[in-house]
Design a protein around this motif. Structure first.
Motif, PDB file in Angstrom:
ATOM      1  N   VAL A  91       0.849  -1.196   0.000  1.00 24.43           N
ATOM      2  CA  VAL A  91       0.000   0.000   0.000  1.00 24.43           C
ATOM      3  C   VAL A  91       0.882   1.242   0.000  1.00 24.43           C
ATOM      4  CG1 VAL A  91      -1.814   1.262   1.229  1.00 24.43           C
ATOM      5  CG2 VAL A  91      -1.814  -1.237   1.244  1.00 24.43           C
ATOM      6  N   PRO A  92       1.360   1.683  -1.164  1.00 22.83           N
ATOM      7  CA  PRO A  92       2.103   2.935  -1.214  1.00 22.83           C
ATOM      8  C   PRO A  92       1.164   4.112  -0.927  1.00 22.83           C
ATOM      9  CG  PRO A  92       1.698   2.116  -3.432  1.00 22.83           C
ATOM     10  CD  PRO A  92       1.242   1.042  -2.487  1.00 22.83           C
ATOM     11  N   CYS A  93       1.569   4.971  -0.022  1.00 21.83           N
ATOM     12  CA  CYS A  93       0.722   6.093   0.368  1.00 21.83           C
ATOM     13  C   CYS A  93       1.593   7.186   0.964  1.00 21.83           C
ATOM     14  CB  CYS A  93      -0.357   5.662   1.365  1.00 21.83           C
ATOM     15  SG  CYS A  93       0.294   5.016   2.929  1.00 21.83           S
ATOM     16  N   ALA A  94       0.981   8.314   1.289  1.00 25.09           N
ATOM     17  CA  ALA A  94       1.666   9.437   1.916  1.00 25.09           C
ATOM     18  C   ALA A  94       1.141   9.603   3.342  1.00 25.09           C
ATOM     19  CB  ALA A  94       1.415  10.711   1.103  1.00 25.09           C
ATOM     20  N   PRO A  95       1.849  10.340   4.192  1.00 22.45           N
ATOM     21  CA  PRO A  95       1.316  10.594   5.539  1.00 22.45           C
ATOM     22  C   PRO A  95      -0.076  11.219   5.515  1.00 22.45           C
ATOM     23  CG  PRO A  95       3.620  11.250   5.420  1.00 22.45           C
ATOM     24  CD  PRO A  95       3.205  10.909   4.026  1.00 22.45           C
ATOM     25  N   GLU A  96      -0.391  11.937   4.447  1.00 19.21           N
ATOM     26  CA  GLU A  96      -1.709  12.564   4.323  1.00 19.21           C
ATOM     27  C   GLU A  96      -2.821  11.551   4.104  1.00 19.21           C
ATOM     28  OE1 GLU A  96       1.361  15.273   4.178  1.00 19.21           O
ATOM     29  OE2 GLU A  96       1.091  13.612   2.724  1.00 19.21           O
ATOM     30  N   ASN A  97      -2.441  10.310   3.817  1.00 20.93           N
ATOM     31  CA  ASN A  97      -3.429   9.229   3.672  1.00 20.93           C
ATOM     32  C   ASN A  97      -3.615   8.449   4.965  1.00 20.93           C
ATOM     33  OD1 ASN A  97      -1.814   9.024   0.649  1.00 20.93           O
ATOM     34  ND2 ASN A  97      -4.038   9.333   0.660  1.00 20.93           N
ATOM     35  N   ARG A 230      -4.821  -2.533  -9.010  1.00 25.06           N
ATOM     36  CA  ARG A 230      -5.713  -2.370 -10.164  1.00 25.06           C
ATOM     37  C   ARG A 230      -5.747  -0.935 -10.670  1.00 25.06           C
ATOM     38  NH1 ARG A 230     -11.646  -5.145  -9.579  1.00 25.06           N
ATOM     39  NH2 ARG A 230     -11.049  -7.170  -8.705  1.00 25.06           N
ATOM     40  N   LYS A 231      -5.778   0.017  -9.729  1.00 25.69           N
ATOM     41  CA  LYS A 231      -6.147   1.388 -10.080  1.00 25.69           C
ATOM     42  C   LYS A 231      -4.991   2.376 -10.048  1.00 25.69           C
ATOM     43  CE  LYS A 231     -10.827   0.475  -8.461  1.00 25.69           C
ATOM     44  NZ  LYS A 231     -11.903   0.806  -7.489  1.00 25.69           N
ATOM     45  N   GLY A 232      -3.815   1.935  -9.596  1.00 22.80           N
ATOM     46  CA  GLY A 232      -2.623   2.749  -9.741  1.00 22.80           C
ATOM     47  C   GLY A 232      -2.282   3.673  -8.591  1.00 22.80           C
ATOM     48  N   SER A 233      -3.268   4.088  -7.811  1.00 21.64           N
ATOM     49  CA  SER A 233      -3.002   5.050  -6.735  1.00 21.64           C
ATOM     50  C   SER A 233      -4.049   4.901  -5.644  1.00 21.64           C
ATOM     51  CB  SER A 233      -3.043   6.477  -7.278  1.00 21.64           C
ATOM     52  OG  SER A 233      -3.070   7.429  -6.226  1.00 21.64           O
ATOM     53  N   GLU A 235      -5.381   7.232  -4.226  1.00 24.11           N
ATOM     54  CA  GLU A 235      -6.380   8.283  -4.434  1.00 24.11           C
ATOM     55  C   GLU A 235      -7.520   7.820  -5.330  1.00 24.11           C
ATOM     56  OE1 GLU A 235      -6.519  10.825  -2.662  1.00 24.11           O
ATOM     57  OE2 GLU A 235      -4.526  10.711  -1.772  1.00 24.11           O
ATOM     58  N   ASN A 236      -7.353   6.690  -6.001  1.00 24.39           N
ATOM     59  CA  ASN A 236      -8.404   6.160  -6.871  1.00 24.39           C
ATOM     60  C   ASN A 236      -9.190   5.034  -6.217  1.00 24.39           C
ATOM     61  OD1 ASN A 236      -7.442   7.896  -8.901  1.00 24.39           O
ATOM     62  ND2 ASN A 236      -5.977   6.359  -9.636  1.00 24.39           N
ATOM     63  N   THR A 237      -8.918   4.753  -4.949  1.00 27.66           N
ATOM     64  CA  THR A 237      -9.520   3.588  -4.304  1.00 27.66           C
ATOM     65  C   THR A 237     -10.709   3.961  -3.432  1.00 27.66           C
ATOM     66  OG1 THR A 237      -8.040   3.737  -2.391  1.00 27.66           O
ATOM     67  CG2 THR A 237      -7.289   2.409  -4.260  1.00 27.66           C
ATOM     68  N   ARG A 238     -11.535   2.934  -3.160  1.00 25.09           N
ATOM     69  CA  ARG A 238     -12.699   3.089  -2.290  1.00 25.09           C
ATOM     70  C   ARG A 238     -12.540   2.280  -0.994  1.00 25.09           C
ATOM     71  NH1 ARG A 238     -17.099   2.876  -4.810  1.00 25.09           N
ATOM     72  NH2 ARG A 238     -16.295   3.015  -6.941  1.00 25.09           N
ATOM     73  N   THR A 239     -11.435   1.540  -0.863  1.00 22.06           N
ATOM     74  CA  THR A 239     -11.198   0.755   0.346  1.00 22.06           C
ATOM     75  C   THR A 239     -10.621   1.636   1.448  1.00 22.06           C
ATOM     76  OG1 THR A 239     -10.769  -1.230  -0.971  1.00 22.06           O
ATOM     77  CG2 THR A 239     -10.024  -1.252   1.315  1.00 22.06           C
ATOM     78  N   ILE A 240     -11.187   1.511   2.637  1.00 18.34           N
ATOM     79  CA  ILE A 240     -10.742   2.252   3.822  1.00 18.34           C
ATOM     80  C   ILE A 240     -10.182   1.224   4.801  1.00 18.34           C
ATOM     81  CG2 ILE A 240     -11.464   3.781   5.695  1.00 18.34           C
ATOM     82  CD1 ILE A 240     -13.843   4.577   3.800  1.00 18.34           C
ATOM     83  N   TYR A 241      -8.898   1.294   5.043  1.00 15.24           N
ATOM     84  CA  TYR A 241      -8.178   0.301   5.845  1.00 15.24           C
ATOM     85  C   TYR A 241      -8.086   0.799   7.284  1.00 15.24           C
ATOM     86  CZ  TYR A 241      -4.098  -2.685   7.062  1.00 15.24           C
ATOM     87  OH  TYR A 241      -3.213  -3.583   7.631  1.00 15.24           O
ATOM     88  N   SER A 242      -8.565  -0.008   8.214  1.00 12.41           N
ATOM     89  CA  SER A 242      -8.546   0.360   9.631  1.00 12.41           C
ATOM     90  C   SER A 242      -7.599  -0.569  10.383  1.00 12.41           C
ATOM     91  CB  SER A 242      -9.956   0.263  10.218  1.00 12.41           C
ATOM     92  OG  SER A 242      -9.947   0.486  11.613  1.00 12.41           O
ATOM     93  N   ASN A 261      -7.912   7.120   0.876  1.00 13.13           N
ATOM     94  CA  ASN A 261      -7.692   8.269  -0.003  1.00 13.13           C
ATOM     95  C   ASN A 261      -7.893   9.558   0.792  1.00 13.13           C
ATOM     96  OD1 ASN A 261     -10.473   9.593  -0.645  1.00 13.13           O
ATOM     97  ND2 ASN A 261     -10.860   7.400  -0.818  1.00 13.13           N
ATOM     98  N   SER A 262      -7.274  10.628   0.315  1.00  8.39           N
ATOM     99  CA  SER A 262      -7.226  11.864   1.100  1.00  8.39           C
ATOM    100  C   SER A 262      -8.594  12.513   1.289  1.00  8.39           C
ATOM    101  CB  SER A 262      -6.256  12.854   0.449  1.00  8.39           C
ATOM    102  OG  SER A 262      -6.610  13.119  -0.891  1.00  8.39           O
ATOM    103  N   THR A 263      -9.540  12.265   0.401  1.00 10.68           N
ATOM    104  CA  THR A 263     -10.886  12.833   0.560  1.00 10.68           C
ATOM    105  C   THR A 263     -11.546  12.289   1.823  1.00 10.68           C
ATOM    106  OG1 THR A 263     -11.156  13.074  -1.834  1.00 10.68           O
ATOM    107  CG2 THR A 263     -13.158  13.099  -0.496  1.00 10.68           C
ATOM    108  N   VAL A 264     -11.446  10.991   2.034  1.00 10.88           N
ATOM    109  CA  VAL A 264     -12.009  10.369   3.236  1.00 10.88           C
ATOM    110  C   VAL A 264     -11.251  10.839   4.473  1.00 10.88           C
ATOM    111  CG1 VAL A 264     -12.315   8.172   4.452  1.00 10.88           C
ATOM    112  CG2 VAL A 264     -12.932   8.353   2.029  1.00 10.88           C
TER     113      VAL A 264
END
Length: 405
Positions: A91-97, A230-233, A235-242, A261-264
């Protein structure tokens, strides 16, 4: 006399006492062999490491920041450490995620609040984690049966949700060694969950509380990792990992996290600002210190103990249980799920077990949103030593035989 029930919000009627929290009181009784509390063994907590961490906070001049208000997103060095850990999981991500919560239970509450309006539908596996049902219940949803490898169609879910007066908003699941069954969703099931989410345009909530407790078998990437593939980033996902440090380091510090994703994440930050401002700053600093200096060693330590206890309980079940009972064989986690003959009731069996055999467990009905599962029970091995497991399962097997028709 004031009638409080007339003043309480309608949602309060859905708030029920946790059977598990009540059963934890039995742990204080020395005469009870308890397989009830799905809690970590306190003997395995890295107590010396935390003692050193808190001492370092005060000795190194970090105490002013540790005792002060902090940002709602969470302590950045901890989020940066989690960024590295998530990368290892694919899961590549940034601290903002990444967003720090007061335990993963707070994350479930926030996610219920974020997505559910009254009469909306939450898809949950059956059985499912009781704490998730309790968190979601406050927002007055309807539940439907999530079947990762089943034949339910999006149309059938949508039709049922419309009849209930709302929409399907999310699917909630624990992919690895779930509470209460100990079962794992295979890769095909995970891929189907992503398909379902995309087809229905709903959120996927992945409860990963037991992610690090795999004892054997082949690791499967988290659903979030598969979706990023599948989706590359992210920011394109709908899965929320807790995720949580409760099962790996210590639950009393109440440090969990969400990766999404940063919107959530931005919405969750707003919720935290309105609720408790931020999670305990000093505890976040301590968790970061301990995790950064010995997380892998801690994981290895607890896995060695819990896998041994899992093996002992499976051996005892094979030895003492009647053939009318069946049970799961988990590859990790803390639980084994036992299914009894249809005519047996787990709650009645518990009452008899406590009175005559001095053995405690959790009846399975509480884990079913639809009230089914009366003939199931959950056994936790995390806090039981070899002697407790051998004797406790022997007593339980004898009791079940005595109640057979």
């Amino acid at each position: 006399m004031l009638d409080w029930e007339k003043i309480f919000a309608t949602r309060s009627s859905r708030m029920k006492a946790s059977e598990i929290r009540e059963l934890l009181k039995l742990l204080e009784r020395p005469d009870i062999i308890s397989f009830a509390g799905g809690i970590p063994d306190p003997k395995l907590f890295p107590a010396e490491e935390f003692k050193e961490a808190y001492a370092d906070i005060f000795a190194s001049g970090k105490s002013d920041a540790a005792l002060q208000y902090s940002v709602s997103e969470g302590y950045k060095p901890l989020r940066e450490w989690l960024q590295g850990e998530m990368a290892k999981l694919g899961v590549p991500c940034a601290p903002e995620n990444i967003f720090i919560t007061s335990g993963s239970q707070q994350a479930l509450d926030y996610l219920g609040k974020l997505f559910l309006s009254p009469n909306d539908t939450a898809l949950v596996v059956r059985p499912t984690y009781l704490g998730a049902l309790q968190a979601f219940n406050a927002y007055e949803p309807t539940y439907d049966d999530l079947q990762p490898n089943g034949n339910r169609t999006p149309a059938s879910y949508e039709e049922a949700a419309a009849k209930a007066g709302g929409k399907v908003k999310f699917a909630y699941f624990s992919a690895d060694f779930s509470n209460p069954t100990g079962e794992t969703i295979d890769r095909e099931g995970r891929e189907k969950l992503i398909d379902l989410g995309d087809e229905m345009d709903i959120a996927l909530i992945e409860d990963a509380a037991y992610q690090y407790l795999r004892f054997d078998g082949t690791p499967i990437p988290p659903v979030l990792a598969l979706e990023i593939e599948r989706k590359g980033s992210i920011e394109n996902t709908r899965t929320i990992y807790s995720g949580s440090f409760s099962k790996t380091l210590a639950p009393g510090l109440r440090v969990g996290y969400v990766v999404a994703n940063s919107t959530v994440i931005r919405k969750l930050v707003l919720m935290k600002q309105a609720a408790d401002l931020h999670s305990s700053t000093i505890n976040q600093l301590a968790v970061h210190h301990v995790a950064a200096n010995g997380f892998d060693a801690q994981i290895a330590k607890i896995k060695a103990v819990y896998s041994h206890r899992r093996n002992k309980m499976l051996e005892a079940l094979d030895k003492y249980m009647p053939k009318s009972a069946t049970w799961t064989k988990p590859e990790g986690g803390m639980f084994i799920w036992v299914t009894l003959p249809d005519y047996m009731n787990g709650a009645d069996l518990l009452a008899a077990a406590i009175e005559t055999e001095k053995v405690a467990f959790v009846p399975g009905k509480a884990f079913h949103a639809d009230g089914s599962g009366a003939n199931t029970v959950r056994l936790a091995y995390s806090c039981a030593n070899d002697e407790m497991i051998e004797e406790g399962i022997k007593r339980l097997g004898n009791l079940i035989r005595a109640h057979q028709k």
